[in-house]
Design a protein around this motif. Structure first.
Motif, short mmCIF file in Angstrom:
data_model
loop_
_atom_site.label_atom_id
_atom_site.label_comp_id
_atom_site.label_asym_id
_atom_site.label_seq_id
_atom_site.Cartn_x
_atom_site.Cartn_y
_atom_site.Cartn_z
N ILE A 1 0.85 -1.18 0.00
CA ILE A 1 0.00 0.00 0.00
C ILE A 1 0.89 1.23 0.00
N LEU A 2 0.72 2.08 -1.00
CA LEU A 2 1.44 3.35 -1.07
C LEU A 2 0.51 4.44 -0.56
N VAL A 3 0.97 5.22 0.39
CA VAL A 3 0.19 6.35 0.89
C VAL A 3 1.03 7.60 0.68
N GLU A 4 0.49 8.53 -0.08
CA GLU A 4 1.22 9.76 -0.41
C GLU A 4 0.40 10.98 -0.04
N VAL A 5 1.05 11.95 0.57
CA VAL A 5 0.43 13.24 0.86
C VAL A 5 1.18 14.30 0.07
N GLN A 6 0.44 15.15 -0.64
CA GLN A 6 1.08 16.18 -1.45
C GLN A 6 0.40 17.51 -1.20
N ASN A 7 1.18 18.51 -0.78
CA ASN A 7 0.65 19.84 -0.50
C ASN A 7 0.78 20.80 -1.68
N THR A 8 1.77 20.57 -2.53
CA THR A 8 2.08 21.53 -3.58
C THR A 8 1.58 21.04 -4.93
N ARG A 9 1.04 21.95 -5.69
CA ARG A 9 0.55 21.64 -7.03
C ARG A 9 1.67 21.07 -7.88
N GLU A 10 1.36 20.01 -8.62
CA GLU A 10 2.34 19.42 -9.53
C GLU A 10 1.63 19.06 -10.83
N VAL A 11 2.16 19.54 -11.95
CA VAL A 11 1.48 19.40 -13.24
C VAL A 11 1.35 17.93 -13.65
#
Length: 319
Positions: free
Chosen positions: A74-84
């Motif tokens: 299981i991959l859990v990713e949190v991303q705060n910054t916009r990425e194209v």
């Protein structure tokens, strides 16, 4: 003192610093159990390239690889910054995980199913829901039936759907959640967005979070770093939203080609996001200067650059 017990550490900070501790597995297990609607137990946390704790990694991807009781990853990713190219990055991460966990020459039958969960705190595409789920299904073009494959399992040949083997993807668009939380999943997404937890919650993981993720249980230095993290995210989101609005407005008013408008928007986002990385006021100024330099290199007029960045014409000329 009543107010102190109602404040909890936000998930994006907790997953980076606290939830890799085995003693705190129950929090993440609760989220996975609610999301999959099936009790999920983490056997171990696997290494991941996104585990840096450096200050410069403040807005970068934060991910963990967990393994459930079935051996699935299981991959859990949190991303705060916009990425194209965010979707492309999700695909790359899943593909990389699959190849990392099978040795050269090993039977393909040993490939483990991967679940990718992305918790995004930025505007990702267009859609009316806060939760999206995708998986591979092979449907007959003319018959509309779903393909079954024969596979060997425990010395027997059994039918299996490709979706039981191929990765599954979940995208939680945190900022799109605007409902009164009534279901366990809604309570979880509300916590992801606000850091708030109902005092009488019985939702898996959240009751544990109320005990383990108390804001005022942090040491003063850690609490200060956490406050700076939240402040930086708020400022960054405000700057990027303003830059996006100004870019679109200026692009329309000047009749710029769509490609140039997109390129300028990327220059604004990159320059301003870089300025926010340190979470300081001077970082914002550096980001604006970087943006202005990008726009100047693209051939925009001094007037247009001044309107987009707020810098004086004199300052822009000196760049």
């Amino acid at each position: 003192m009543g107010k102190l017990k109602d404040r909890y550490i936000r998930f994006d900070w907790a997953i980076k610093r606290l939830l890799r501790d085995k003693a705190n597995f129950a929090v993440l297990e609760g989220l996975l159990t609610v999301l999959f609607e099936d009790k999920t137990q983490i056997v171990e946390i696997l290494e991941s390239e996104g585990n840096q704790l450096a200050e410069t990694d403040k807005f970068n991807r934060v991910d963990i690889k967990a393994k459930n009781s079935k051996g699935e990853i299981i991959l859990v990713e949190v991303q705060n910054t916009r990425e194209v190219y965010y979707l492309e990055r999700i695909l790359y991460g899943v593909a990389k995980t699959i190849t990392e966990h099978i040795s050269l020459g090993e039977s393909y039958g040993n490939i483990k199913k991967v679940y990718s969960i992305s918790i995004v705190y930025f505007d990702l595409g267009k859609g009316n829901d806060y939760l999206y789920h995708g998986q591979n299904r092979f449907i007959g073009v003319h018959t509309s039936d779903e393909l079954q494959i024969s596979t060997k399992q425990e010395d027997a040949i059994l039918p299996k759907y490709p979706r039981e083997i191929f990765p599954e993807y979940y995208i939680i668009r945190v900022n799109e959640f605007d409902k009164v939380a009534k279901t366990p999943l809604e309570e979880w997404v509300n916590y992801l967005k606000t850091g708030e937890i109902e005092p009488d919650t019985k939702v898996p993981g959240l009751s544990e979070a109320r005990e383990k993720l108390k804001y005022y249980s942090m040491a003063p230095a850690e609490r200060y770093a956490y406050d700076e993290h939240l402040n930086a995210i708020m400022i960054q989101n405000d700057v990027l939203s303003t830059a996006k609005l100004e870019g679109l407005t200026e692009g329309r008013s000047k009749g710029l080609a769509e490609g140039r408008a997109e390129g300028r928007a990327e220059g604004l986002a990159e320059g301003l996001a870089e300025g926010r990385a340190e979470g300081l006021a001077e970082g914002r100024a550096e980001g604006i200067l970087s943006t202005a330099q990008n726009l100047k290199a693209m051939g925009l007029s001094i007037e247009d650059i001044s309107r987009a960045t707020g810098l004086s014409k004199e300052d822009i000329v000196k760049l």
